[in-house]
Design a protein around this motif. Structure first.
Motif, PDB file in Angstrom:
ATOM      1  N   ARG A 197      92.140 117.293 117.058  1.00 17.51           N
ATOM      2  CA  ARG A 197      90.917 116.684 116.553  1.00 17.51           C
ATOM      3  C   ARG A 197      90.891 116.684 115.027  1.00 17.51           C
ATOM      4  NH1 ARG A 197      87.511 119.511 119.383  1.00 17.51           N
ATOM      5  NH2 ARG A 197      86.782 120.991 117.816  1.00 17.51           N
ATOM      6  N   LYS A 214      94.268 128.177 125.430  1.00 17.79           N
ATOM      7  CA  LYS A 214      95.371 127.376 124.888  1.00 17.79           C
ATOM      8  C   LYS A 214      94.949 125.917 124.729  1.00 17.79           C
ATOM      9  CE  LYS A 214      99.764 126.773 123.758  1.00 17.79           C
ATOM     10  NZ  LYS A 214     100.394 127.443 122.593  1.00 17.79           N
ATOM     11  N   ASP A 215      94.321 125.354 125.755  1.00 17.84           N
ATOM     12  CA  ASP A 215      93.915 123.943 125.700  1.00 17.84           C
ATOM     13  C   ASP A 215      92.881 123.707 124.597  1.00 17.84           C
ATOM     14  OD1 ASP A 215      95.617 123.327 127.735  1.00 17.84           O
ATOM     15  OD2 ASP A 215      94.071 123.380 129.304  1.00 17.84           O
ATOM     16  N   THR A 216      91.953 124.644 124.442  1.00 18.62           N
ATOM     17  CA  THR A 216      90.917 124.489 123.429  1.00 18.62           C
ATOM     18  C   THR A 216      91.523 124.490 122.026  1.00 18.62           C
ATOM     19  OG1 THR A 216      89.257 125.562 124.815  1.00 18.62           O
ATOM     20  CG2 THR A 216      88.806 125.458 122.451  1.00 18.62           C
ATOM     21  N   GLU A 228      94.610 123.685 121.198  1.00 22.75           N
ATOM     22  CA  GLU A 228      95.386 122.459 120.998  1.00 22.75           C
ATOM     23  C   GLU A 228      94.472 121.267 120.761  1.00 22.75           C
ATOM     24  OE1 GLU A 228      98.588 122.458 120.523  1.00 22.75           O
ATOM     25  OE2 GLU A 228      98.495 124.623 120.803  1.00 22.75           O
ATOM     26  N   GLU A 229      93.338 121.210 121.461  1.00 20.86           N
ATOM     27  CA  GLU A 229      92.380 120.128 121.245  1.00 20.86           C
ATOM     28  C   GLU A 229      91.802 120.163 119.852  1.00 20.86           C
ATOM     29  OE1 GLU A 229      89.440 120.464 124.258  1.00 20.86           O
ATOM     30  OE2 GLU A 229      90.811 119.930 125.911  1.00 20.86           O
ATOM     31  N   GLU A 232     100.857 131.496 121.085  1.00 22.25           N
ATOM     32  CA  GLU A 232     100.234 130.699 120.027  1.00 22.25           C
ATOM     33  C   GLU A 232     100.587 131.294 118.661  1.00 22.25           C
ATOM     34  OE1 GLU A 232      98.679 127.660 118.481  1.00 22.25           O
ATOM     35  OE2 GLU A 232      98.198 127.860 120.623  1.00 22.25           O
ATOM     36  N   GLU A 285      99.474 133.674 124.918  1.00 20.75           N
ATOM     37  CA  GLU A 285      99.524 132.218 125.045  1.00 20.75           C
ATOM     38  C   GLU A 285     100.655 131.619 124.205  1.00 20.75           C
ATOM     39  OE1 GLU A 285      97.827 130.587 127.096  1.00 20.75           O
ATOM     40  OE2 GLU A 285      96.089 131.829 127.592  1.00 20.75           O
ATOM     41  N   GLU A 345      91.129 128.540 129.422  1.00 25.38           N
ATOM     42  CA  GLU A 345      90.796 127.458 128.506  1.00 25.38           C
ATOM     43  C   GLU A 345      91.297 127.675 127.081  1.00 25.38           C
ATOM     44  OE1 GLU A 345      86.607 127.145 128.591  1.00 25.38           O
ATOM     45  OE2 GLU A 345      86.467 126.656 130.714  1.00 25.38           O
ATOM     46  N   LYS A 370      90.210 132.970 127.399  1.00 31.90           N
ATOM     47  CA  LYS A 370      91.473 133.456 127.928  1.00 31.90           C
ATOM     48  C   LYS A 370      91.375 133.672 129.437  1.00 31.90           C
ATOM     49  CE  LYS A 370      95.435 135.549 128.393  1.00 31.90           C
ATOM     50  NZ  LYS A 370      96.666 134.754 128.518  1.00 31.90           N
TER      51      LYS A 370
END
Length: 239
Positions: A238, A229-231, A233-234, A177, A175, A227, A223
């Motif tokens: 947050r 990568k989005d999780t 980043e969220e 990351e 990802e 979800e 993975k």
């Protein structure tokens, strides 16, 4: 924590400090990258001591003085005299040595002249145990927040020492990351302490902004569903 670039600076600090912890390192050493985090956290926990980093191959006069032949390598000095040496990436031994010698240095500095040793000893165990527990918990929390994404794993990202850790590393890298890591095999106190703090008994454990995302199963499910990568980043946003 500070980097020492000359013998003169090193000698000045050592002569003026009751307790000095010297860390010999090299930029090419993977174990040193792991111990950098541990050393930095110890420097925060014990502010009255001096924590010095010496690049072993760059300041060879200091390296030769202490017969350093491998990195990482640690030397503890009191009043300029060597009181402890640790060879290799043994974070647990380093932590224990710093705790022991720091406590003795602090006790000696605070003890009035002529005071009975028995009275000092009677006050130390309860306070010392509580302080050590609080210090250990704070150190783990600091490690959790050392980078926005932190992976507590067995081994290192380049050399994982279990298949589950390797899967999570591969998932994060796929990802693109960026993440930091901590090898729980190098420090039993962190290994046991983080299980209690997170109420999560197995490794690896992935944290985002100090919050547990999950272990291998959860990461791999995210993975596969797209979800992950989005999780991450969220969770970053947050926090």
């Amino acid at each position: 924590m500070e980097d020492v670039l000359s013998v003169a600076d090193f000698d000045t600090i050592v002569q003026s400090s009751p307790l000095v912890v010297v860390y010999f390192w090299a930029p090419w050493s993977h174990p040193c990258k792991q111990l950098d985090l541990v050393f930095a956290e110890l420097a925060k926990e014990y502010p009255s001591a001096k924590f010095l980093r010496v690049q072993a191959e760059e300041v060879s006069d200091i390296t030769d003085r202490f017969d350093v032949t491998v990195v990482p390598y640690f030397v503890l000095l009191k009043q300029g005299a060597v009181v402890h040496k640790i060879e290799g990436a043994n974070a647990a031994a380093l932590t224990q040595a710093v705790q022991k010698h720091y406590a003795r240095t602090s006790e000696a500095a605070s003890k009035p002249q002529g005071a009975a040793s028995t009275s000092t000893r009677s006050a130390v165990p309860a306070n010392g145990a509580a302080t050590a527990a609080a210090s250990s918990e704070q150190r783990i929390k600091d490690l959790m927040n050392a980078q926005p994404v932190m992976l507590f794993m067995k081994g290192t990202p380049d050399v994982p020492r279990c298949g589950f850790s390797r899967k999570v590393v591969d998932a994060l890298r796929s990802e693109k990351e960026e993440f930091g890591s901590f090898d729980i095999l190098t420090d039993e106190a962190v290994r046991q302490g983080i299980k209690k703090l997170s109420d999560w008994p197995t490794f690896p454990q992935l944290y985002v902004r100090g919050e547990l995302l999950g272990g291998c199963d959860i990461v791999m499910e995210m993975k596969q569903s797209g979800e992950l990568k989005d999780t991450i980043e969220e969770m970053k946003a947050r926090a």
